[in-house]
Design a protein around this motif. Sequence first.
Motif, mmCIF file in Angstrom:
data_model
loop_
_atom_site.group_PDB
_atom_site.id
_atom_site.type_symbol
_atom_site.label_atom_id
_atom_site.label_comp_id
_atom_site.label_asym_id
_atom_site.label_seq_id
_atom_site.Cartn_x
_atom_site.Cartn_y
_atom_site.Cartn_z
ATOM 1 N N UNK A 74 0.818 -1.208 0.000
ATOM 2 C CA UNK A 74 0.000 0.000 0.000
ATOM 3 C C UNK A 74 0.847 1.251 0.000
ATOM 4 N N UNK A 75 2.049 1.137 -0.530
ATOM 5 C CA UNK A 75 3.018 2.200 -0.353
ATOM 6 C C UNK A 75 2.627 3.489 -1.050
ATOM 7 N N UNK A 76 1.665 3.418 -1.951
ATOM 8 C CA UNK A 76 1.285 4.639 -2.672
ATOM 9 C C UNK A 76 0.212 5.426 -1.922
ATOM 10 N N UNK A 77 -0.081 4.998 -0.715
ATOM 11 C CA UNK A 77 -1.197 5.580 0.016
ATOM 12 C C UNK A 77 -0.969 7.052 0.375
ATOM 13 N N UNK A 96 5.083 7.679 -11.399
ATOM 14 C CA UNK A 96 5.653 8.989 -11.728
ATOM 15 C C UNK A 96 5.950 9.792 -10.484
ATOM 16 N N UNK A 116 9.357 10.978 -18.614
ATOM 17 C CA UNK A 116 8.324 11.430 -17.680
ATOM 18 C C UNK A 116 8.861 12.242 -16.513
ATOM 19 N N UNK A 125 4.267 0.219 -12.580
ATOM 20 C CA UNK A 125 3.458 0.627 -11.440
ATOM 21 C C UNK A 125 4.407 1.049 -10.333
ATOM 22 N N UNK A 126 3.850 1.572 -9.263
ATOM 23 C CA UNK A 126 4.687 2.110 -8.186
ATOM 24 C C UNK A 126 5.672 1.074 -7.664
ATOM 25 N N UNK A 127 5.216 -0.185 -7.593
ATOM 26 C CA UNK A 127 6.087 -1.216 -7.023
ATOM 27 C C UNK A 127 7.337 -1.457 -7.872
ATOM 28 N N UNK A 168 3.718 1.884 -20.434
ATOM 29 C CA UNK A 168 3.411 3.127 -19.716
ATOM 30 C C UNK A 168 3.666 3.043 -18.214
ATOM 31 N N UNK A 169 3.908 4.191 -17.598
ATOM 32 C CA UNK A 169 3.930 4.260 -16.126
ATOM 33 C C UNK A 169 2.547 4.666 -15.597
ATOM 34 N N UNK A 170 2.312 4.391 -14.325
ATOM 35 C CA UNK A 170 1.099 4.906 -13.681
ATOM 36 C C UNK A 170 1.415 6.228 -13.001
ATOM 37 N N UNK A 171 0.362 6.883 -12.533
ATOM 38 C CA UNK A 171 0.536 8.174 -11.857
ATOM 39 C C UNK A 171 1.394 8.025 -10.597
ATOM 40 N N UNK A 172 1.206 6.934 -9.856
ATOM 41 C CA UNK A 172 1.985 6.745 -8.626
ATOM 42 C C UNK A 172 3.449 6.476 -8.925
#
Lengths: 267, 267
Positions: B102-105, B231, B253, B205-207, B225-229
Amino acid sequence: MDTIKIWKVVNTDSQQMDDVVAREAPLTLFVNDIELVTLLCTPADFKDLAVGFLYSEGVISGVDDLARISVNASKGIVWITLGDGVAFSEEEYHRGRAVTSGCARGQTFAHLADKLALPPLDTQHRFSIDQIYGLVKQLQTGGDGGSLYERTGCVHVAMLFDGDKILVFREDIGRHNAVDKVVGYSVIHGIDCSDKAIMVTGRLSSEMVMKAARLGIPLVVSRTAPTSSALKIADEAGMTLVGFARGRRMNIYSHPYRILENNNINE
Amino acid sequence: MDTIKIWKVVNTDSQQMDDVVAREAPLTLFVNDIELVTLLCTPADFKDLAVGFLYSEGVISGVDDLARISVNASKGIVWITLGDGVAFSEEEYHRGRAVTSGCARGQTFAHLADKLALPPLDTQHRFSIDQIYGLVKQLQTGGDGGSLYERTGCVHVAMLFDGDKILVFREDIGRHNAVDKVVGYSVIHGIDCSDKAIMVTGRLSSEMVMKAARLGIPLVVSRTAPTSSALKIADEAGMTLVGFARGRRMNIYSHPYRILENNNINE
């Protein structure tokens, strides 16, 4: 979807411009007030994802096992209370999860089916080649031209198909999540999946096929490839597996009778 | 790789033929005699995968934390014994894992860096545009034409790049596993990653970005592509993120200075 600044490089020229990326957010799932897991996902359809996750992991067997669902979308939290008779302990869940993840450990489907309470596939339902091409076409149009899939190139799609139209179209940055969202929707709405197909954009590993098997879906279609374990499970379960379904082409990996006429099967 | 029979359908014609699929097998990881997790993976480079997984999950901080590694490749088991001073408990691992996932929390990188013992990125190392095009090219040739990536369409690749050549080329049916195999190799061989790039075929993804950050890799390149998190983390960590790197094109990015000349950055 978020709008961001990127630097686009073509050959040796670079140019700054706007682009869009898929949003990624945590969904924390509480079951009977126990914090079970945090999934990183596309922040939409939280209820479907939470219910589908619990169903795919074998925590619930159907919508009747759910007593209460409460969603806080802005905080990314779903609280689920199980029905009185439904057994659940965090320790057993973590133990059970390791077993589930390792389900390809040379076990037969019959054995797995037993362990995960998988119903035997009880349908001879067939699909025509054109129905599948129609399904493939709807991957592009399913989001009405505004899907994350088309706009970000960063998500997976899972769709449930009745031979004619798409019943559920779900997107997620994770291919497991996308399928779990379709699973959750089907469980919540009590959809009979014995005459349905599921199409996904992601690779078909054993876990993807297990999710479909648990719902009793006879046909799984992917834009990309299956693994050897996915084929083994589909073969034993009597499921038809289709890969590389693009345009008017596909590969059928198991039980082709469900799509091909008899006289074509043994060419 | 397994050879199988498939039915290839083009328009309404079908033909039976041989094809190959990627093998998928379980790897069960024991840490200090505790069965920690079973990963479904491409059955190769088990040692790299096991060590990389433990490093990415924060269980070990480096090769010095490992006292003994024992691999049974045919059974798909790796036993790892941690060094005397290395703290580990199964319960804390499971609790910790939920936090990591859940590190992008909404947390800042500084906060995460603290929690996961991430070193601050301590390098101004740069890469030229042509070096990156060279890296992209080596994705195709890295497996010497015999890679699973090219032959099955069913695996992800992760490669570590020193600006000139590929130091490690790893494939797996799971994009996390592919990266963890590169991470494990780098940890085992004590590679200084501060002037290296990692290229992956999978979505960022963030991970994925966290795994690279933990190794101190300044440049992460993806075919997609990357996700917003992802980035957000890369931006805060000072990492350069490149997506959609194909042929002689790419999107940058974050922190473009590492690739572009100053006069191109603010066009």
